[in-house]
Enzyme design. Structure first.
Site, PDB file in Angstrom:
ATOM      1  N   ASP A  83       0.875  -1.160   0.000  1.00  0.00           N
ATOM      2  CA  ASP A  83       0.000   0.000   0.000  1.00  0.00           C
ATOM      3  C   ASP A  83       0.921   1.221   0.000  1.00  0.00           C
ATOM      4  O   ASP A  83       2.071   1.141   0.419  1.00  0.00           O
ATOM      5  CB  ASP A  83      -0.884  -0.061   1.255  1.00  0.00           C
ATOM      6  CG  ASP A  83      -1.948   1.022   1.220  1.00  0.00           C
ATOM      7  OD1 ASP A  83      -2.115   1.665   0.167  1.00  0.00           O
ATOM      8  OD2 ASP A  83      -2.610   1.210   2.259  1.00  0.00           O
ATOM      9  N   ASP A 118      -2.987   7.465  -3.705  1.00  0.00           N
ATOM     10  CA  ASP A 118      -4.308   8.089  -3.817  1.00  0.00           C
ATOM     11  C   ASP A 118      -4.590   8.952  -2.591  1.00  0.00           C
ATOM     12  O   ASP A 118      -3.807   8.987  -1.651  1.00  0.00           O
ATOM     13  CB  ASP A 118      -5.381   6.996  -3.973  1.00  0.00           C
ATOM     14  CG  ASP A 118      -5.388   6.021  -2.807  1.00  0.00           C
ATOM     15  OD1 ASP A 118      -4.297   5.726  -2.265  1.00  0.00           O
ATOM     16  OD2 ASP A 118      -6.468   5.536  -2.416  1.00  0.00           O
ATOM     17  N   CYS A 270     -14.300 -22.468  18.788  1.00  0.00           N
ATOM     18  CA  CYS A 270     -13.448 -22.620  17.609  1.00  0.00           C
ATOM     19  C   CYS A 270     -12.611 -23.893  17.769  1.00  0.00           C
ATOM     20  O   CYS A 270     -12.227 -24.248  18.878  1.00  0.00           O
ATOM     21  CB  CYS A 270     -12.546 -21.389  17.517  1.00  0.00           C
ATOM     22  SG  CYS A 270     -11.238 -21.496  16.286  1.00  0.00           S
ATOM     23  N   CYS A 272      -9.713 -24.367  15.902  1.00  0.00           N
ATOM     24  CA  CYS A 272      -8.417 -24.155  15.259  1.00  0.00           C
ATOM     25  C   CYS A 272      -7.325 -24.793  16.131  1.00  0.00           C
ATOM     26  O   CYS A 272      -7.560 -25.103  17.299  1.00  0.00           O
ATOM     27  CB  CYS A 272      -8.161 -22.668  15.020  1.00  0.00           C
ATOM     28  SG  CYS A 272      -7.540 -21.760  16.445  1.00  0.00           S
ATOM     29  N   CYS A 275      -7.013 -23.027  19.593  1.00  0.00           N
ATOM     30  CA  CYS A 275      -8.119 -23.108  20.546  1.00  0.00           C
ATOM     31  C   CYS A 275      -8.397 -24.534  21.011  1.00  0.00           C
ATOM     32  O   CYS A 275      -8.872 -24.744  22.123  1.00  0.00           O
ATOM     33  CB  CYS A 275      -9.384 -22.520  19.940  1.00  0.00           C
ATOM     34  SG  CYS A 275      -9.188 -20.790  19.538  1.00  0.00           S
TER      35      CYS A 275
HETATM   36 ZN   LIG Z   1      -9.340 -20.635  17.301  1.00  0.00          ZN
END
Ligand SMILES: [Zn+2]
Length: 537
Positions: A83, A118, A270, A272, A275
């Site tokens: 960016d 921009d 969750c 994942c 977790c």
């Molecule tokens: Zn998680």
């Protein structure tokens, strides 16, 4: 492009560091305070691309990234987007670089995707100020093509204008005429932070309508998984997320349904890798830095998991249903979703007409679905009832589909069979059904008229729509009489009243039989009587 659904697409974007699949999320990298290394982002989390800020790199590391090359400097061999620092202008005021400097710098470090300098419009600005940002961005966009020297970098031409949609239109039209490979929608971050997703829908679709449709669209600063599915459905292909790290620093836990403070959680919603091995209490016992890293990693998994689910929904042709589930996470998202009613034609224009799966209609929001718009357009403009048919026989939707094979219809069919063949072809059978309105018997196997399920009882708004479609059919056709099999239990009196009114206006005969009021046998006998009487007149 591989698959499409609504304005979403599964696509391939070729960069000089490899081809990446869209929709794509670029985690934002800040080399000086990065909680998860770029290399791990690719190897462990599967992020094929990242984004970093060329302005910050230049200010802090000067020529080092030029000498090493950006990929080596970051320790990342996927696609790297930069960016220009425009956002820093918005937040901190003026930036002490000019466009030529920042364009040259991005070419020097070897970005795969790079952005011109921009001027972001921002959120709370007057139309005059917004107009100035649009003009200056366009001036720089035109100027940029005189400055650039490398052809192997994909350049981003940002659309500005903020919430002033006429300015967004102008900005998109003019920047779309320049040979940029990618476009971006500027300054949605503040719109999202104030939960004005409805404004965002208008901004995205206004930009989309006026840009070359084949070029990928990046939604700047849209880093929360709660709104990915809606944005993807509206045609955003690329996203960046600084939020995963910013939220982690503030001890906030992102999910596709919202955000929690770590201290509020008793259970992790969750599975994942982070977790599934911890409890919130265990994580709270760790050091502040460890908590931050844990949360950053979970937040990344939450983002990538949501994108995978969205991609699968596109493949299944089930993105509408997926967005419907997600927008019920927050009233502001549902408000935004309801805005799609105003953009039905644009959605219809780009949605594939046939999909591999049937459709699920939950409620009246589904009336904005491109399939409904498409059918309405076809039946209104291209359909006329079979030649010689004089009487319209309207029957309610059946439980099983196709309608003409359902047991409820078989009984009506028996009555029709009792009529002489010279009479039979004068009767035209149509079903009134949610959400499509009127379905002529001869079309009931055309996709998706039998390939959908809808929740019952049908909601009032949908009944109103169906009633108005029934009325429209009667008004534009030249039937001599209408006979309705009226089902007051499921359809209230609205379809009956609409029929009656249009028949009165047209000066044609209307009769109806009420289901459930009488035995089936009696109804069928009366139906035969009515049909014979109408035909003999
Ligand atoms: Zn998680």
């Amino acid at each position: 492009m591989k698959e499409k659904d609504l304005l979403a697409r599964l696509g391939k974007l070729r960069t000089k560091s490899g081809t990446v699949e869209t929709p794509l999320l670029f985690p934002v990298i800040n080399p000086s305070i990065q909680p998860v290394s770029p290399n791990r982002l690719k190897e462990e989390f599967g992020f094929e691309a990242i984004i970093t800020n060329a302005y910050i790199l230049k200010k802090r590391y000067l020529n080092q990234p030029i000498e090493m090359g950006l990929h080596k400097f970051l320790g990342y061999d996927g696609a790297v987007m930069t960016d220009s620092g425009a956002y820093q202008i918005l937040i901190y005021g003026g930036v002490e670089v000019d466009q030529a400097e920042i364009v040259n710098y991005q070419e020097g470090i070897g970005s795969d995707i790079a952005t011109i300098l921009d001027i972001p419009t921002g959120w709370k600005v007057t139309k005059n100020q917004a107009s100035l940002t649009v003009e200056e961005t366009l001036r720089r966009a035109k100027d940029f093509f005189k400055i650039k020297t490398r052809d192997d970098i994909l350049w981003v031409g940002p659309v500005q204008g903020g919430r002033h949609l006429d300015l967004v239109t102008k900005s998109a039209l003019e920047i779309g005429r320049l040979p940029f490979q990618i476009h971006a929608l500027g300054s949605p971050t503040e719109v999202m932070e104030s939960y004005r997703f409805d404004v965002l829908v208008d901004m995205i679709l206004t930009a989309k309508k006026n840009l070359p449709i084949e070029r990928p669209l990046h939604l700047f600063g849209a880093g929360h998984p709660i709104m990915f599915s809606l944005a993807v459905a509206l045609g955003c292909d690329l996203f960046d997320s600084a939020a995963y790290a910013l939220y982690a620093r503030e001890k906030r836990y992102m999910t596709e349904n919202g955000t929690w403070r770590l201290s509020e959680l008793d259970y992790f919603p969750c599975q994942c890798p982070k977790c599934s091995r911890e409890t919130p209490k265990n994580v709270l016992d760790k050091s502040a830095k460890e908590q931050e890293i844990f949360l950053a990693e979970h937040n990344l998994y939450a983002c990538s998991g949501e994108l995978r689910r969205i991609k699968q929904a596109i493949r299944d042709g089930r993105l509408w249903e997926y967005v419907e589930i997600r927008v019920h996470s927050h009233p502001a998202l549902l408000t935004a979703f309801r805005k799609l009613k105003e953009h039905k034609d644009l959605l219809e224009k780009h949605n594939p007409t046939v999909k591999s799966s049937g459709l699920f209609f939950s409620d009246s929001e589904g009336l904005s679905r491109p399939e409904v718009t498409h059918y309405r357009e076809r039946i209104t403009k291209r359909y006329s009832h079979p030649k010689g048919s004089r009487i319209l026989l309207l029957a309610p939707q059946t439980y099983n589909k196709p309608f003409h094979k359902a047991s409820e219809f078989q009984k009506i069919q028996q009555v029709l069979k009792r009529l002489e063949s010279s009479m039979l072809h004068k009767i035209h059978v149509c079903f009134y059904a949610a959400p499509f309105g009127v379905i002529p018997l001869e079309l009931d196997e055309v996709y998706p008229l039998s390939q959908h399920d809808n929740a019952t009882p049908v909601e009032d708004a949908t009944i109103r729509y169906v009633a108005s479609e029934v009325a429209n059919l009667i008004m534009r056709s030249n039937y001599e009489a209408v006979t309705l099999i009226h089902d007051p239990q499921n359809w209230s009196d609205q379809v009956k009243n609409a029929c009656k009114k249009s028949c009165l206006t047209k000066g044609i005969k209307f009769s109806h039989l009420v289901l459930k009021e009488d035995s089936t046998k009696n109804i069928l006998t009366r139906l035969e009587m009515i049909l014979r009487k109408n035909l003999s007149e």
